[in-house]
Design a protein around this motif. Structure first.
Motif, PDB file in Angstrom:
ATOM      1  N   ASP A  88       0.808  20.933 -30.890  1.00  0.00           N
ATOM      2  CA  ASP A  88       1.087  22.144 -30.252  1.00  0.00           C
ATOM      3  C   ASP A  88       0.169  22.218 -28.877  1.00  0.00           C
ATOM      4  O   ASP A  88      -0.950  22.488 -29.223  1.00  0.00           O
ATOM      5  CB  ASP A  88       0.784  23.350 -31.099  1.00  0.00           C
ATOM      6  CG  ASP A  88       1.263  24.761 -30.540  1.00  0.00           C
ATOM      7  OD1 ASP A  88       1.053  24.955 -29.254  1.00  0.00           O
ATOM      8  OD2 ASP A  88       1.856  25.621 -31.153  1.00  0.00           O
ATOM      9  N   ALA A  90      -8.341  19.841 -30.510  1.00  0.00           N
ATOM     10  CA  ALA A  90      -8.304  21.069 -30.175  1.00  0.00           C
ATOM     11  C   ALA A  90      -9.760  21.422 -29.529  1.00  0.00           C
ATOM     12  O   ALA A  90     -10.000  22.283 -28.502  1.00  0.00           O
ATOM     13  CB  ALA A  90      -8.107  21.971 -31.050  1.00  0.00           C
ATOM     14  N   GLY A 101       5.810  22.816 -28.983  1.00  0.00           N
ATOM     15  CA  GLY A 101       5.296  24.107 -28.723  1.00  0.00           C
ATOM     16  C   GLY A 101       5.288  24.331 -27.267  1.00  0.00           C
ATOM     17  O   GLY A 101       4.549  25.192 -26.806  1.00  0.00           O
ATOM     18  N   ALA A 125      -0.195  24.006 -26.430  1.00  0.00           N
ATOM     19  CA  ALA A 125      -0.684  25.362 -26.304  1.00  0.00           C
ATOM     20  C   ALA A 125      -1.978  25.455 -26.988  1.00  0.00           C
ATOM     21  O   ALA A 125      -3.248  25.690 -26.493  1.00  0.00           O
ATOM     22  CB  ALA A 125      -0.057  26.459 -26.350  1.00  0.00           C
ATOM     23  N   ALA A 126      -1.796  25.232 -28.216  1.00  0.00           N
ATOM     24  CA  ALA A 126      -3.181  25.504 -29.304  1.00  0.00           C
ATOM     25  C   ALA A 126      -4.116  24.527 -28.996  1.00  0.00           C
ATOM     26  O   ALA A 126      -5.409  24.678 -29.030  1.00  0.00           O
ATOM     27  CB  ALA A 126      -2.587  25.259 -30.784  1.00  0.00           C
ATOM     28  N   ILE A 127      -3.755  23.106 -28.567  1.00  0.00           N
ATOM     29  CA  ILE A 127      -4.757  22.050 -28.297  1.00  0.00           C
ATOM     30  C   ILE A 127      -5.405  22.313 -26.814  1.00  0.00           C
ATOM     31  O   ILE A 127      -6.523  22.029 -26.780  1.00  0.00           O
ATOM     32  CB  ILE A 127      -3.933  20.678 -28.366  1.00  0.00           C
ATOM     33  CG1 ILE A 127      -3.379  20.295 -29.747  1.00  0.00           C
ATOM     34  CG2 ILE A 127      -4.758  19.430 -27.683  1.00  0.00           C
ATOM     35  CD1 ILE A 127      -2.571  19.166 -29.892  1.00  0.00           C
TER      36      ILE A 127
END
Length: 761
Positions: free
Chosen positions: A198, A171, A72, A200-202
Motif C-alpha cells: 500500500d 513503512a 492502494g 500510502a501506508a508505506i
C-alpha cells in the motif's frame, strides 16, 4: 479461507512439467493469462495491431485500475512499462539531480538499480551512500535517521531483495524519510503479489514492480507508481507521444498523470495478460496469498535444515516466499543444474547480483527457491529428496573417466527413465546419460498427455497390456499421485472393427454417439468401445520417474551424448565428450538415435515426424470427459486420426499416426500451418465441439520398427547390452512395463537373425 492449491495447480500448465521454485524470477502463468495473451496476438494477426488495440481499449484501460487497486493508488498514478528496471530508470532520470546530491540506498538494492546509481555518481556527480544493516540484516533505522539529518535527494529501498528472503521495514523507512522531507523510491519487484503493498501506508513517492514474478504476469511487463506530489516535481527527460502533446511549433505539454513516463509502442497482448494476472491476484487476495507462501516457505526452510550439508542463507529478518541456501561441497550453480535434471527448477544468485548484500556477507552465491500458490508439500519433498539423492549415490556425481557403474542407461525418455528407476530400486548403481537437457522436445516423450488402452489388434498383446496397467499403478503409488485417468475410449473404422481386447465391445455409430456425444462418426463406421482406456499424465510421469530415479541414487548427466560404446569383457565402456563411463551392463533407450548406436539396426528402423495440435472450444465441456474420451478414427485416404479429450487444462489434442521421414540429427522444426490446417479440418469433421483455434502444437519423432512392433531385449553377441527403444509410436503407454522387463533377470534376448520379434517375452 485457505487457498485451493490443487485447483491452482490444475490451472497452471507449467506444473505438469517441473517442480517450479522460481516465482522470484519468473513465476508460472495461469492458463487464463496464457490464453489472454495468445488471444490478442491472434486478433492482431487477423485484423491488425492498431485495430486490435482499439477493440481491446476498455480492457487495456482497466489494467490501470487493477494495478492502482493492488497498490492502494489511483489509476492516474500508474504507468505501464516493460519492466521494473525500465520503471526505475524513467523515474530516477526524471529527478533534477545535481552534483553533490545525496542518494541513500539500502543494501538490499537490486543490481540494475545499484549500477544505475553508480553511473549517476560517475556521470552526474551525485553521492551514493549505502546504508548499513542492523543485526537482523535489515536497513539500520537509526543509521538512516542520522543520515537524514543532512539534506538528501532520495532514499531508495527494496522491499524484498533478489538475493535473500529479507523483508525490509519499508513503512518505518517511509516515515523517517517523510519526516525529513525526502522522497522514497520503493523497489517492490519481489514483494508485489506476495506481500501487501500500500503505497500510502508505506509512505513511498515512487514505486516500481514487474509483472513476471509474484504477480504471475507475462515477461515484458512492469508497473511504475508516481505520486501526484512527485509528478509535480519530475518531468520526463525523454518525452514521447504517449505521454506528451505537441501543442505548437516550439511547444509541447506533458500528460498530467503517470502515463507521461510511457512510450507509444508497447506489447498490448502482454499488458492484457498482466491485467488477467492482476485480476487473479486480487480475486485470491494478496493477504491470503502471502499467508500461504509464508507458511509453505517456512516448511521448506525446516525441511532444508534437515538435509545434511545444507545451510540456510537468509538473514534473521527473512520471511515471505523466498528461501536461500547453500549446499556444502557443491557450488550453487552446480546444485541448480543437478536439481533441474531432477525436474526441480530454481536458480542461483551470484554476488555480482547483490554486492551490497551477498558480497558484504562473504557469500559468492546462493541457491534461491521461491514458492507460489501452485506449490505444495509434495514439491517441498521433491526438492529435499533431490538434494539428498545424488549425495547418497555410490557412483560419483561428476562424470570422470574410469567411473564404473552396475548399469549405464543411454537415453532419458520414458523407457530410459523407467529402466533407470527400476534398476536402481533393485539396488543397481546406475549412471544415466542423455544427449539433451531435461524438457527437450527432440524425441517422443515430451508433451502433456498420452493414451492408454486395452484394445489391440491381436491377443498376443494382452499380457503386455496387462503388465502396462499394473506398472502404471505401481508408478502412481511410488509417485504418490494418480498418473492415469480412466475415460473410456472409442476406436472406429469403416467396415468391421480393427481392434479387440479384454472388456471391449463393438458398437455402432448410434451407440458410439451415446457413449461420447463429442465424437461424430458417419454411418459407415464401426467402433470398439474400451471402458478401461484413459489418459496418462505424461509430463507428470516423466517428472516422477526423474525424481524416483534420483531418490534411488541414479546419477544423471544431461546434455551429455553417448558417442559410442564398446564391449569391455563382460561389461561395456560408453564414450562421451565428458569422459568414458564403465559399467557391467548397458541399456540403450535412445529412441531416434538407436540406429547410430547399434549400426546393424539402422536399416530396420525408420524415424518419422509426427505432429499434434491442441484445439480450443467455445464450450470446453463438450470435448471433455464424459462427453469425449480417447479416440481414433481410421479415415479412408488419410490415415489414422487419434485424439485425447480436453483434460487438465489442455485443449483437445489430435494427430495422425503417420508422417514423413525425419533426420534426428537436425533440430526439430515447428509445426507448419499446412500440418496444423490438415489436423484442424479433420477435427472439425469428427469432433465438432472443437470449434476454436489451434492453441498449441507439438512435433515429435517416432522410431518405427518393422510391422510397427517393439525392439526390446539383449543383443545376442553382447548380452550385457540391451535395447529398449523403437516402440513404433505406441510405446509410451508401456514405458514403466518395459523398464521392468529390461531390469528383470534375465531380460529377453533379441533374435536379430530374422524379423524383429513382435513383443518381448
Amino acid at each position: 479461507m485457505t487457498l485451493d492449491t490443487a485447483a491452482l495447480r490444475a490451472a497452471t500448465p507449467g506444473t505438469r512439467y517441473a517442480r517450479h521454485f522460481n516465482a522470484a524470477g519468473a513465476a508460472l502463468p495461469s492458463e487464463t493469462v496464457l490464453a489472454t495473451v495468445v488471444e490478442h496476438l491472434r486478433l492482431e494477426s487477423r485484423i491488425g495491431g492498431y485495430e486490435a488495440a482499439e477493440a481491446a481499449r476498455d480492457r487495456s484501460e482497466n489494467v490501470y485500475a487493477l494495478a492502482a487497486r493492488l497498490l492502494g493508488a489511483q489509476p492516474d498514478d500508474v504507468a505501464l512499462v516493460e519492466s521494473a528496471t525500465v520503471a526505475w530508470q524513467r523515474a530516477v532520470e526524471a529527478l533534477p539531480l545535481r552534483p553533490g546530491d545525496r542518494i541513500l540506498a539500502a543494501a538490499s538494492s537490486y543490481v540494475s538499480s545499484a549500477l544505475h546509481l553508480l553511473e549517476l555518481r560517475r556521470s552526474r556527480g551525485v553521492v551514493v551512500e549505502v546504508l548499513p544493516c542492523d543485526r537482523t540484516g535489515a536497513v539500520d533505522l537509526d543509521a538512516l535517521e542520522k543520515a537524514l539529518r543532512e539534506p538528501a535527494a532520495l532514499v531508495t529501498v527494496a522491499h524484498v531483495p533478489t538475493s535473500s528472503a529479507l523483508v525490509e521495514p519499508v513503512a518505518a523507512v517511509g516515515a523517517l524519510a517523510a519526516a525529513a522531507g525526502v522522497p522514497v523510491l520503493l523497489d517492490a519487484t519481489q514483494s508485489v503479489g506476495q506481500l501487501p503493498v500500500d503505497v500510502a501506508a508505506i509512505g513511498c513517492d515512487i514505486a516500481v514492480a514487474t509483472g513476471r514474478k509474484f504477480l504471475r504476469g507475462p515477461r515484458g511487463t512492469g508497473l511504475l507508481y508516481v505520486s501526484p506530489a512527485m509528478r509535480a516535481r519530475l518531468r520526463p527527460p525523454h518525452p514521447d507521444v504517449r505521454g506528451a502533446h505537441w501543442s505548437g511549433d516550439q511547444e509541447y505539454d506533458v500528460t498530467a498523470g503517470a502515463r507521461r513516463y510511457e512510450t507509444w509502442e508497447s506489447a498490448h497482448a502482454l499488458r492484457l495478460g498482466l491485467g488477467a494476472a492482476l485480476t487473479e491476484a486480487l480475486e485470491l487476495g494478496v493477504a491470503r496469498i502471502g499467508e500461504h507462501l509464508t507458511a509453505l516457505a517456512g516448511r521448506l526452510r525446516a525441511a532444508l535444515a534437515d538435509v545434511p550439508g545444507v545451510r540456510l542463507a537468509d538473514p534473521p529478518a527473512g520471511g515471505g516466499a523466498i528461501v536461500t541456501f547453500v549446499h556444502d561441497g557443491h557450488s550453487p550453480a552446480d546444485t541448480v543444474r543437478r536439481l533441474r535434471a531432477a525436474g526441480v527448477h530454481l536458480v542461483s544468485v551470484p554476488a555480482s547480483h547483490g554486492q551490497w548484500d551477498l558480497g558484504r556477507r562473504g557469500l559468492p552465491a546462493v541457491v534461491r527457491a521461491s514458492v507460489h500458490v501452485y506449490n505444495d508439500d509434495g514439491d517441498v519433498e521433491a526438492l529435499t529428496n533431490a538434494l539428498r539423492g545424488p549425495r547418497t549415490a555410490t557412483t560419483p556425481s561428476l562424470l570422470r573417466s574410469g567411473d564404473r557403474a552396475d548399469v549405464a542407461v543411454i537415453g532419458a525418455g520414458v523407457h530410459g527413465l523407467s529402466a533407470a528407476w527400476q534398476l536402481a530400486r533393485r539396488g543397481a548403481r546406475v549412471v544415466q546419460l542423455d544427449r539433451f537437457p531435461d524438457g527437450h522436445t527432440e524425441g517422443s516423450s515430451h508433451g502433456h498427455t498420452r493414451m492408454i488402452r486395452r484394445a489391440y489388434p491381436d491377443a498376443a498383446w494382452d499380457d503386455l497390456v496387462d503388465r502396462a496397467y499394473r506398472a502404471w499403478d505401481e508408478l502412481s503409488a511410488a509417485a504418490g499421485r494418480a498418473l492415469v485417468t480412466t475415460t473410456g475410449g472409442l476406436y472406429a473404422r469403416p467396415g468391421p472393427p480393427g481392434l479387440r481386447g479384454p472388456g471391449c465391445e463393438i458398437v455402432d455409430p448410434a451407440r458410439a454417439a451415446e457413449l461420447f456425444p463429442g465424437l461424430r462418426l458417419g454411418p459407415d463406421f464401426t467402433a470398439v468401445y474400451d471402458p478401461a482406456a484413459g489418459i496418462i499424465d505424461a509430463a507428470q510421469a516423466m517428472r516422477s520417474l526423474r525424481e524416483l530415479g534420483l531418490a534411488h541414487g541414479v546419477v544423471r548427466h544431461t546434455a551429455c551424448p553417448a558417442e559410442s560404446w564398446t564391449a569391455d569383457g563382460s561389461g561395456v565402456a560408453v564414450h562421451t565428450p565428458r569422459g568414458t563411463v564403465y559399467a557391467d551392463r548397458l541399456v540403450i533407450a535412445a529412441g531416434p538415435w538407436t540406429g547410430a548406436l547399434v549400426p546393424r539396426l539402422r536399416e530396420a528402423l525408420r524415424v518419422v515426424r509426427i505432429v499434434n495440435v491442441h484445439i480450443g472450444a467455445s464450450d470446453p465441456t463438450a470435448v471433455a470427459p464424459p462427453n469425449l474420451g480417447t479416440f481414433s478414427v481410421d479415415v479412408p485416404g488419410v490415415g489414422l486420426l487419434y485424439g485425447i479429450p480436453a483434460f487438465g487444462g489442455s485443449a483437445v489434442k489430435v494427430g495422425l499416426d503417420h508422417g514423413p521421414p525425419a533426420d534426428p540429427d537436425r533440430p526439430q522444426s515447428p509445426v507448419t500451418a499446412a500440418e496444423a490446417g490438415e489436423l484442424l479440418a479433420l477435427a472439425r469433421r469428427f469432433v465438432p465441439g472443437a470449434d476454436g483455434d489451434v492453441v498449441d502444437t507439438v512435433a515429435c519423432r517416432y522410431t518405427m520398427a518393422p510391422r510397427n512392433r517393439f525392439l526390446v531385449g539383449a543383443l545376442p553377441e553382447t548380452p550385457q547390452v540391451l535395447v529398449a527403444s523403437a516402440c513404433s509410436g505406441h510405446g509410451f503407454k508401456f514405458g514403466p512395463a518395459i523398464g521392468a522387463i529390461v531390469a528383470g533377470d534375465p531380460p529377453p534376448i533379441l533374435d536379430l537373425s530374422g524379423a524383429i520379434p513382435d513383443i518381448p517375452a
